[in-house]
Scaffold this motif. Structure first.
Motif, PDB file in Angstrom:
ATOM      1  N   TYR A  28       0.834  -1.202   0.000  1.00 28.35           N
ATOM      2  CA  TYR A  28       0.000   0.000   0.000  1.00 28.35           C
ATOM      3  C   TYR A  28       0.874   1.260   0.000  1.00 28.35           C
ATOM      4  N   PHE A  29       1.910   1.265   0.842  1.00 30.47           N
ATOM      5  CA  PHE A  29       2.766   2.452   0.926  1.00 30.47           C
ATOM      6  C   PHE A  29       3.484   2.695  -0.399  1.00 30.47           C
ATOM      7  N   MET A  73       1.391   4.455  -2.953  1.00 37.06           N
ATOM      8  CA  MET A  73       0.743   5.727  -2.640  1.00 37.06           C
ATOM      9  C   MET A  73       0.937   6.753  -3.753  1.00 37.06           C
ATOM     10  N   SER A  81      -0.463  10.427   6.285  1.00 33.83           N
ATOM     11  CA  SER A  81       0.753   9.939   6.967  1.00 33.83           C
ATOM     12  C   SER A  81       0.441   9.595   8.418  1.00 33.83           C
ATOM     13  N   ASN A  88      -1.207   6.274   8.449  1.00 29.72           N
ATOM     14  CA  ASN A  88      -0.228   5.207   8.199  1.00 29.72           C
ATOM     15  C   ASN A  88       0.560   4.871   9.465  1.00 29.72           C
ATOM     16  N   THR A 101       0.410   1.229  11.235  1.00 28.46           N
ATOM     17  CA  THR A 101       1.629   0.437  11.475  1.00 28.46           C
ATOM     18  C   THR A 101       1.798   0.159  12.961  1.00 28.46           C
ATOM     19  N   SER A 122       6.636   5.159   3.674  1.00 23.27           N
ATOM     20  CA  SER A 122       5.371   5.881   3.553  1.00 23.27           C
ATOM     21  C   SER A 122       5.628   7.392   3.411  1.00 23.27           C
TER      22      SER A 122
END
Lengths: 566, 244
Positions: A356-357, A360, A377, A380, A384, A443
Motif C-alpha cells: 500500500y505504501f 501511494m 501519513s 499510516n 503500522t 510511507s
C-alpha cells in the motif's frame, strides 16, 4: 450428534466448568479489570460504528440516499469477505495444531474413538478459539446497525444465526483445507499452510492493485464517477456466490425489514453450512487418520548452509552484547524463522502495508493538499503501530511461557535470569524496529514529506517499538503460563489481554503526544518557531512515557522472573 | 494376543522399524528393549494406531489396527512414557471419562475406580485438579486409567519412571496379575532389572531390526555366555553397531 462427540464435548464442558470454578482462586480485581476493559473496548467499537453511520448520513443522506445504501452494501460485503478469509486462515492454523500436533489428540486416537468424532470435537473446540474475537468485533457492529436503522425485533436473532453460520462455515473451510493439505501435499503441512496464507495474500494484493489502478484512472473525473468506479471494483465482494455476501446482505435485509430476502439468505447459508459440515465429516472419515500418520512421520529439516551462515553473521553483528545474550537472541530468531506460520503472518500483514505504501504515488497522494498528506501519513503511522501492537501481543508476549517444559534448560544456565528477559526484549525490539521503521520511512518518502517530519516519525516509531517490546516481554514475565504450549491460549489469558490493552493505550498516548500536535498544527505552520513550540513538548512527553513503558514492565518482569519457581 | 507381521516404518530416508515380526500370546509378559532411537516407541505407536506402518500388519485380539481400529483399540490399553491428563479435570473425572470411552456401565466404572484408587493410593488427591499433580501422581492416575476396563492387551512405555518405590511395587504386582489373568503385557523399558525380573520373553530392537528374541536364558546364550541381561544387552547391541 454421535455419542463419541457428545462424550468428548461433555469432557470439555466439565473442564470448562472446573476452570470457571477455579476463577475463584484468582483475585476479584483481576476479573473485574478484564471485564471492564472488555466492556470499554466493546463500547468503543460500538461508538465508532455509530459515528461511521452518522458520518455517512451527514455526507450522503437526502439526495444521495441511494449512494449511501450502496456504499453500506459494498462496505459490509468487503468487511465480511475479509473476515471470512481471516477466520478461515485462523481456523486452519488452529486446526493444524489441534489435529496433528496436540498431545490430547494422540491420547484420544489411542482410545476406541472414531477419527471423525475426534476431528469434529477438535474443530468445535477450534471454533471457540478462533471466533471469539470475531464475535467480539461483530456484535457492536450488529448492535450499532440495528439501533441506528431502528431494525425490527427479529433482526437480532436473525443476525445471531447469520453470524453463527458464518463462523461455522469459515471453520469448516479452514478445517477441510488443513485436512487436504495434511493428506495430499508431501511437504510439511505447516509450510504448506504458510504457503496458502501467502497465496491468499497475493490474491488480495493483486485485487488491491487493480483497485488502485481503477482509482487512478478515474482521478480526473468527477467525485461521483471515481466513487462508482472504485465501488464497481469492490463489487466482486457482492458476488451472489460468496457466503460472506449472503451474510452481509442478509444482515441488511433483516435491518431493513425485508424478511423474505433475509430468510432466503439465511436458508442459503444454513444449507451451505450443513453441506460443508457433511463434506468435512466425509473428508475426516477418509483423510484424517492418513493425514495424522503422515504428519507424525515427517522429518524436520535444518536450514540451508547459507541460512545457517546468516545466523552466525547475525550473532557476530549484534553490538556490545555478551556472548550469552547473543546466543539467546539468535535462538529466538531461529525459532521464529523456522516456524512458517509465525513469519508468514508477519509477512502478510506488514507486506500488505508495504504494498500500500509503495503504491501511494499511484494513488497520487503525494500531489494532494498538505491537509490530506498529513492526515494520510498520520493514519499510516497509526495503522503500522497498531499492527505492531497486535504482533507483539501475539508473538512476543507468549515467548517466555512457551519456554514452559524446557524451562529447566534456561533455568539451569549459569547466566543471570534477567539476561533471558533482556534477550527477548532485544529480539522483539530489533525485529519490530527494522520492519516498522522501514515502513514508515517508505510511507513518508512516497508522500513526499519533508525531512523533519520523517525524523519525527522515525523517533516516534523508535519509542513505539521499544515500549511495545518491553510491555510484551514484561507482562509475559509477570503472567507466564508455563504449562500451556499453545500460544493462542496463552495470549487469550489475562496477561495477554492486559498486554494488548496496555499496548493499544501506549500507542494512543505516543501518537497523541508526538504525531497529533504536528499533524494538527502542521497544516497551518510551515515550520520555524511555531512548529517547534507545537512539537517539542509532545516529544518530551512521549519520551517520558516511552521511558516508563520500557523501564517499568522490564523491571517488574525481571523481579517476577527472578522469583519464578517452576 | 498381539500379532506383528513384517512391519516396516520409515521417516524420510531413515528406516525406523525394519520388517519386524512378533507374536505375544495371551497371558505373556513381554519386555521390549533397545538403545535410544532403536525403534521402540515407533513400534508402540504403530501398535496403538498413532502411526501407520508403511508395510506389514498389526493385529490386536484378531483385529487389524489399520482396517478395524476402533475394535482393536477397545481391547488394548496404552500407558505412554509422558503421562497425559487434562489439567482442568480432577483425577476422578479423568477416570470416569476413560471408563465412558470404553463403555463401562456406571456401577462397574465406580467399582473399578474405587478399587484402583485404593491399590494405587490415589484417594488423597483424586478429587483435585490434575494441574497440581506431580509426575508420579499423574503416572499413577494414567496407569489406573489404562487398567480401568481390564484390557486384554496392555502396552506400557517406561511405566516405572517417576514412581516411588511403593508405587513401583504396586504397579509390578498389578502387571503380573493382569498377565496371570490372561492379558498380554507389552512393556518397553530401559530399566533392565525390571525386564529381567518380570518378563517371560524379551525382545531387543536395534537400528529398527529385531536383534534378539527369547527368554533371558536364550539372550544369554545369544550373547555368548552366562551373563546378566545388562551384559547380554550391551553385547547384542554393540555387536550390531560394529557390524554396521
Amino acid at each position: 450428534m454421535r455419542p463419541g462427540i457428545l462424550l468428548l464435548l461433555s469432557l470439555r464442558n466439565r473442564a470448562a466448568w472446573n476452570a470457571v470454578c477455579d476463577l475463584r482462586r484468582h483475585s476479584r480485581t483481576k476479573i473485574v479489570v478484564i471485564l471492564l476493559f472488555a466492556l470499554a473496548l466493546w463500547l468503543g467499537l460500538y461508538w465508532i460504528f455509530m459515528d461511521g453511520f452518522r458520518f455517512m448520513d451527514r455526507g450522503l443522506g437526502g439526495t444521495l440516499e441511494g449512494l449511501r445504501t450502496y456504499i453500506l452494501d459494498v462496505g459490509l460485503a468487503v468487511f465480511f469477505l475479509s473476515l471470512f478469509v481471516m477466520l478461515a486462515i485462523s481456523n486452519g492454523i488452529i486446526a493444524y495444531g489441534a489435529l496433528f500436533r496436540s498431545e490430547e489428540t494422540a491420547f484420544l486416537l489411542a482410545r476406541p474413538l472414531r477419527a471423525p468424532d475426534i476431528f469434529a470435537y477438535k474443530m468445535l473446540e477450534g471454533i471457540l478459539f478462533s471466533s471469539w474475537a470475531f464475535f467480539f468485533l461483530v456484535f457492536p457492529l450488529v448492535a450499532a446497525l440495528g439501533i441506528y436503522d431502528r431494525a425490527p425485533w427479529y433482526y437480532y436473532p436473525g443476525a445471531l444465526l447469520l453470524m453463527g453460520g458464518f463462523a461455522l462455515l469459515a471453520a469448516a473451510a479452514g478445517g477441510i483445507a488443513t485436512l487436504l493439505v495434511g493428506r495430499f501435499l508431501t511437504r510439511s503441512p505447516r509450510r504448506v499452510l504458510a504457503l496458502l496464507i501467502l497465496i491468499v495474500s497475493l490474491v488480495a494484493i493483486v485485487w488491491a492493485l487493480n483497485l488502485i489502478g481503477s482509482y487512478r484512472a478515474s482521478l480526473d473525473r468527477s467525485g461521483e464517477v471515481w466513487m462508482q468506479r472504485v465501488l464497481g471494483k469492490l463489487g466482486l465482494s457482492r458476488s451472489p456466490l460468496l457466503p460472506s455476501y449472503w451474510v452481509s446482505d442478509g444482515l441488511l435485509a433483516f435491518a431493513r425489514g425485508e424478511l423474505a430476502r433475509a430468510a432466503y439468505r439465511l436458508e442459503l447459508l444454513g444449507a451451505t453450512v450443513l453441506f460443508a459440515g457433511m463434506v468435512a465429516v466425509h473428508a475426516a472419515r477418509r483423510f484424517y487418520l492418513p493425514a495424522y500418520h503422515r504428519a507424525q512421520a515427517l522429518g524436520r529439516r535444518r536450514g540451508t548452509r547459507a541460512v545457517e551462515g546468516g545466523y552466525a553473521l547475525m550473532e557476530r553483528a549484534l553490538p556490545g552484547m555478551s556472548d550469552d545474550l547473543r546466543a539467546l537472541i539468535v535462538k529466538d530468531v531461529k525459532s521464529f524463522l523456522r516456524d512458517p506460520v509465525q513469519w508468514s503472518q508477519v509477512l502478510v500483514f506488514f507486506g500488505l502495508l508495504g504494498v500500500y505504501f509503495i503504491n501511494m504515488r499511484n494513488l497520487r497522494y503525494d500531489l494532494d493538499q498538505p491537509f490530506w498528506k498529513h492526515l494520510i501519513s498520520l493514519l499510516n503511522v497509526i495503522a503500522t503501530s497498531l499492527t505492531l501492537s497486535t504482533f507483539t501481543s501475539r508473538f512476543i508476549f507468549p515467548l517466555l511461557s512457551l519456554e514452559g517444559r524446557k524451562f529447566w534448560i534456561l533455568g539451569l544456565l549459569p547466566i543471570a535470569r534477567r539476561n533471558i528477559l533482556y534477550s527477548k526484549f532485544w529480539f522483539a525490539f530489533g525485529g519490530s524496529f527494522l520492519v516498522s521503521e522501514s515502513l514508515i520511512l517508505l510511507s513518508d518518502a512516497m508522500l513526499g514529506l519533508p525531512g523533519p517530519v520523517m525524523a519525527l516519525h522515525a523517533v516516534m516509531m523508535l519509542f513505539v517499538c521499544a515500549g511495545l517490546s518491553a510491555l510484551a516481554v514484561g507482562t509475559g514475565a509477570l503472567y507466564p503460563d508455563l504449562r500451556e504450549d499453545n500460544p493462542s491460549r496463552i495470549v487469550s489469558g489475562f496477561g495477554g489481554t492486559l498486554n494488548l490493552v496496555l499496548s493499544v493505550l501506549y500507542v494512543t498516548l505516543i501518537i497523541a503526544f508526538m504525531a497529533v500536535p504536528y499533524h494538527v498544527t502542521g497544516m497551518s505552520f510551515s515550520g520555524g518557531e511555531g512548529l517547534r513550540a507545537a512539537v517539542l513538548p509532545g516529544v518530551a512527553a512521549a519520551a517520558l512515557v516511552g521511558l516508563c513503558a520500557v523501564i517499568l514492565p522490564l523491571r517488574l518482569g525481571v523481579r517476577a522472573f527472578e522469583k519464578l519457581e517452576v | 494376543m498381539i500379532e506383528i507381521e513384517k512391519v516396516t516404518k520409515s521417516f524420510g530416508p531413515k528406516r525406523a522399524v525394519n520388517a519386524l515380526s512378533l507374536t505375544i500370546s495371551p497371558g505373556e509378559f513381554f519386555a521390549f528393549l533397545g538403545p535410544n532411537g532403536a525403534g521402540k516407541t515407533t513400534t508402540i505407536k504403530m501398535m496403538v494406531g498413532l502411526l501407520r506402518p508403511d508395510d506389514g500388519a498389526i493385529r490386536l485380539c484378531g483385529h487389524d489396527i489399520r482396517t478395524d481400529p476402533v475394535a482393536a483399540k477397545a481391547c488394548i490399553s496404552y500407558v505412554p512414557d509422558e503421562p497425559y491428563l487434562y489439567d482442568k479435570l480432577t483425577g476422578r473425572e479423568f477416570l470416569e471419562f476413560v471408563g465412558r470411552m470404553y463403555r463401562l456401565d456406571r456401577a462397574r466404572r465406580d467399582r473399578r475406580i474405587a478399587d484402583l484408587a485404593d491399590r494405587l493410593a490415589l484417594n488423597d488427591f483424586l478429587d483435585d485438579l490434575a494441574e497440581g499433580y506431580s509426575h508420579g501422581m499423574k503416572q499413577r492416575v494414567v496407569i489406573a486409567g489404562a487398567l480401568l476396563h481390564e484390557p486384554r492387551i496392555l502396552v506400557v512405555d517406561e511405566p516405572m519412571v517417576g514412581l516411588d518405590p511403593r508405587s513401583v511395587r504396586v504397579v509390578k504386582d498389578i502387571l503380573r496379575e493382569l498377565s496371570r489373568a490372561g492379558a498380554s503385557v507389552f512393556m518397553s523399558t530401559h530399566t533392565l532389572a525390571v525386564a529381567e525380573e518380570m518378563a517371560a520373553r524379551i525382545g531387543i530392537i536395534h537400528h529398527g531390526d529385531l536383534a534378539a528374541l527369547g527368554t533371558l536364558d536364550d539372550l544369554r546364550r545369544a550373547a555368548g555366555g552366562e551373563t546378566g541381561l545388562e551384559d547380554s544387552f550391551l553385547r547384542i547391541t554393540s555387536d550390531e553397531e560394529e557390524a554396521s
